[in-house]
Design a protein around this motif. Sequence first.
Motif, mmCIF file in Angstrom:
data_model
loop_
_atom_site.group_PDB
_atom_site.id
_atom_site.type_symbol
_atom_site.label_atom_id
_atom_site.label_comp_id
_atom_site.label_asym_id
_atom_site.label_seq_id
_atom_site.Cartn_x
_atom_site.Cartn_y
_atom_site.Cartn_z
ATOM 1 N N THR A 1 0.837 -1.205 0.000
ATOM 2 C CA THR A 1 0.000 0.000 0.000
ATOM 3 C C THR A 1 0.866 1.247 0.000
ATOM 4 O OG1 THR A 1 -1.826 -1.102 1.134
ATOM 5 C CG2 THR A 1 -1.718 1.290 1.331
ATOM 6 N N ALA A 2 1.951 1.226 0.777
ATOM 7 C CA ALA A 2 2.854 2.375 0.825
ATOM 8 C C ALA A 2 3.498 2.610 -0.535
ATOM 9 C CB ALA A 2 3.917 2.159 1.895
ATOM 10 N N MET A 3 3.933 1.526 -1.200
ATOM 11 C CA MET A 3 4.572 1.673 -2.506
ATOM 12 C C MET A 3 3.607 2.256 -3.531
ATOM 13 S SD MET A 3 5.841 -1.055 -5.303
ATOM 14 C CE MET A 3 4.242 -0.826 -6.074
ATOM 15 N N ASP A 4 2.363 1.778 -3.530
ATOM 16 C CA ASP A 4 1.382 2.316 -4.471
ATOM 17 C C ASP A 4 1.142 3.799 -4.206
ATOM 18 O OD1 ASP A 4 0.987 0.012 -5.937
ATOM 19 O OD2 ASP A 4 -0.679 -0.689 -4.705
ATOM 20 N N ALA A 5 1.069 4.177 -2.933
ATOM 21 C CA ALA A 5 0.869 5.587 -2.599
ATOM 22 C C ALA A 5 2.035 6.436 -3.090
ATOM 23 C CB ALA A 5 0.696 5.753 -1.085
ATOM 24 N N VAL A 6 3.248 5.974 -2.860
ATOM 25 C CA VAL A 6 4.447 6.717 -3.254
ATOM 26 C C VAL A 6 4.499 6.884 -4.772
ATOM 27 C CG1 VAL A 6 6.960 6.506 -3.402
ATOM 28 C CG2 VAL A 6 5.804 6.139 -1.211
ATOM 29 N N LEU A 7 4.241 5.808 -5.503
ATOM 30 C CA LEU A 7 4.313 5.878 -6.961
ATOM 31 C C LEU A 7 3.134 6.643 -7.551
ATOM 32 C CD1 LEU A 7 5.761 5.088 -9.558
ATOM 33 C CD2 LEU A 7 4.534 2.896 -9.512
ATOM 34 N N ASP A 8 1.932 6.360 -7.086
ATOM 35 C CA ASP A 8 0.744 6.991 -7.663
ATOM 36 C C ASP A 8 0.733 8.498 -7.432
ATOM 37 O OD1 ASP A 8 -0.098 4.520 -8.498
ATOM 38 O OD2 ASP A 8 -1.572 4.253 -6.897
ATOM 39 N N GLU A 9 1.131 8.933 -6.249
ATOM 40 C CA GLU A 9 1.133 10.373 -5.968
ATOM 41 C C GLU A 9 2.205 11.087 -6.781
ATOM 42 O OE1 GLU A 9 -1.197 11.952 -4.455
ATOM 43 O OE2 GLU A 9 -2.208 10.096 -3.896
ATOM 44 N N TYR A 10 3.325 10.414 -7.017
ATOM 45 C CA TYR A 10 4.350 11.005 -7.881
ATOM 46 C C TYR A 10 3.832 11.145 -9.309
ATOM 47 C CZ TYR A 10 8.684 11.706 -10.428
ATOM 48 O OH TYR A 10 9.653 12.215 -11.249
ATOM 49 N N LEU A 11 3.177 10.108 -9.812
ATOM 50 C CA LEU A 11 2.624 10.159 -11.167
ATOM 51 C C LEU A 11 1.577 11.253 -11.287
ATOM 52 C CD1 LEU A 11 2.243 6.329 -11.829
ATOM 53 C CD2 LEU A 11 3.835 7.874 -13.002
ATOM 54 N N MET B 1 1.358 14.064 -9.560
ATOM 55 C CA MET B 1 2.028 15.363 -9.605
ATOM 56 C C MET B 1 2.723 15.566 -10.947
ATOM 57 S SD MET B 1 3.547 16.036 -5.758
ATOM 58 C CE MET B 1 3.964 17.751 -6.153
ATOM 59 N N LYS B 2 3.305 14.509 -11.479
ATOM 60 C CA LYS B 2 3.974 14.607 -12.781
ATOM 61 C C LYS B 2 2.983 15.041 -13.855
ATOM 62 C CE LYS B 2 7.755 13.027 -15.214
ATOM 63 N NZ LYS B 2 8.939 13.898 -15.185
ATOM 64 N N ARG B 3 1.749 14.587 -13.743
ATOM 65 C CA ARG B 3 0.737 14.885 -14.758
ATOM 66 C C ARG B 3 0.029 16.212 -14.526
ATOM 67 N NH1 ARG B 3 -1.040 8.707 -14.047
ATOM 68 N NH2 ARG B 3 0.068 7.797 -15.854
ATOM 69 N N THR B 4 -0.028 16.695 -13.297
ATOM 70 C CA THR B 4 -0.914 17.830 -13.011
ATOM 71 C C THR B 4 -0.235 19.039 -12.367
ATOM 72 O OG1 THR B 4 -1.532 16.971 -10.815
ATOM 73 C CG2 THR B 4 -2.869 16.249 -12.701
ATOM 74 N N ALA B 5 0.872 18.868 -11.674
ATOM 75 C CA ALA B 5 1.457 19.991 -10.941
ATOM 76 C C ALA B 5 2.209 20.919 -11.894
ATOM 77 C CB ALA B 5 2.400 19.488 -9.850
ATOM 78 N N ASP C 1 10.540 18.874 -10.920
ATOM 79 C CA ASP C 1 10.139 17.854 -9.939
ATOM 80 C C ASP C 1 10.777 18.137 -8.580
ATOM 81 O OD1 ASP C 1 12.623 16.317 -10.120
ATOM 82 O OD2 ASP C 1 11.811 15.141 -11.739
ATOM 83 N N PHE C 2 11.711 17.290 -8.101
ATOM 84 C CA PHE C 2 12.312 17.532 -6.789
ATOM 85 C C PHE C 2 13.709 18.117 -6.898
ATOM 86 C CE2 PHE C 2 9.519 13.702 -6.028
ATOM 87 C CZ PHE C 2 8.450 14.450 -5.561
ATOM 88 N N GLY D 1 2.603 9.581 -19.822
ATOM 89 C CA GLY D 1 3.261 8.423 -19.231
ATOM 90 C C GLY D 1 2.745 7.132 -19.822
ATOM 91 N N ASP D 2 3.606 6.374 -20.458
ATOM 92 C CA ASP D 2 3.206 5.109 -21.073
ATOM 93 C C ASP D 2 2.808 4.112 -19.982
ATOM 94 O OD1 ASP D 2 3.606 3.424 -23.831
ATOM 95 O OD2 ASP D 2 4.035 2.205 -22.056
ATOM 96 N N GLU D 3 1.537 3.688 -19.995
ATOM 97 C CA GLU D 3 1.020 2.851 -18.918
ATOM 98 C C GLU D 3 1.707 1.498 -18.843
ATOM 99 O OE1 GLU D 3 -0.816 3.479 -16.461
ATOM 100 O OE2 GLU D 3 -1.563 5.474 -16.988
ATOM 101 N N ARG D 4 2.123 0.961 -19.978
ATOM 102 C CA ARG D 4 2.781 -0.341 -19.947
ATOM 103 C C ARG D 4 4.139 -0.250 -19.258
ATOM 104 N NH1 ARG D 4 2.070 -1.335 -26.251
ATOM 105 N NH2 ARG D 4 2.603 0.870 -26.084
ATOM 106 N N ILE D 5 4.868 0.831 -19.528
ATOM 107 C CA ILE D 5 6.165 1.008 -18.855
ATOM 108 C C ILE D 5 5.948 1.264 -17.367
ATOM 109 C CG2 ILE D 5 8.206 2.496 -18.704
ATOM 110 C CD1 ILE D 5 8.002 2.879 -21.725
ATOM 111 N N ILE D 6 4.922 2.038 -17.030
ATOM 112 C CA ILE D 6 4.626 2.299 -15.619
ATOM 113 C C ILE D 6 4.297 1.001 -14.897
ATOM 114 C CG2 ILE D 6 2.941 3.361 -14.062
ATOM 115 C CD1 ILE D 6 2.897 5.743 -16.075
ATOM 116 N N GLU D 7 3.527 0.122 -15.523
ATOM 117 C CA GLU D 7 3.201 -1.152 -14.886
ATOM 118 C C GLU D 7 4.422 -2.041 -14.760
ATOM 119 O OE1 GLU D 7 0.512 -2.082 -13.180
ATOM 120 O OE2 GLU D 7 0.082 0.052 -13.511
#
Length: 203
Positions: free
Chosen positions: A96-106, A108-112, A119-120, A182-188
């Motif tokens: 759950t922590a890993m999904d949160a870390v990756l999903d929130e980064y993605l 921000m990458k798409r919307t911020a 980025d950082f 972001g290419d979804e296949r590479i993200i997966e």
Amino acid sequence: MPHATSLRRAPVQRRSAERLTRILDACADLLDEVGYDALSTRAVAQRASVPIGSVYRFFGNKRQMADALAQRNLERYSERVTRRLRQAGEDGGWRTAMDAVLDEYLEMKRTAPGFSLVDFGNQIPVGARHGEPNHRVADRLTELLSGYLDREPDEDLRRVFLVAVETADTLVHLAFRVAPEGDERIIEEAREMLRAYLARALD
């Protein structure tokens, strides 16, 4: 709010803090519109509707502005991950922590605004890759997640997170070079690689 060490002068009054926020917001918007090379402190001042002297009160140049924006991004990212984990509860474990870390980064990458360039902190000059920001992110994740995972925030945990951050950083940037959102296949593929590595390190 960026760390005071990134500013020439830290805001004391509320009005000064609000002005700093407007300056960083304007910097982020202009990075998306004109890029880093064409960014100027004067343009930021005009977009933020503040005197140019207000910009120089906080920043000596545009690089310092971009650095402060990167620090603000990290603070906002930390807040997003913390909020997501609080909503998930304490039983999710590292997956759950890993999904949160990756999903929130993605997200921000798409919307911020400005995030795709700053980025950082590791994208200025544009395309530059160096390790310091990823070390900073790994340190922050160690601090944020050690309690959630019921692990000591020691060097072993920090090394695990640093390897995961470096891996995710490289693959996410590849995904966004292949496709604008972001290419979804590479993200997966990245997600599966992280799961395999973290399972060995954290299970």
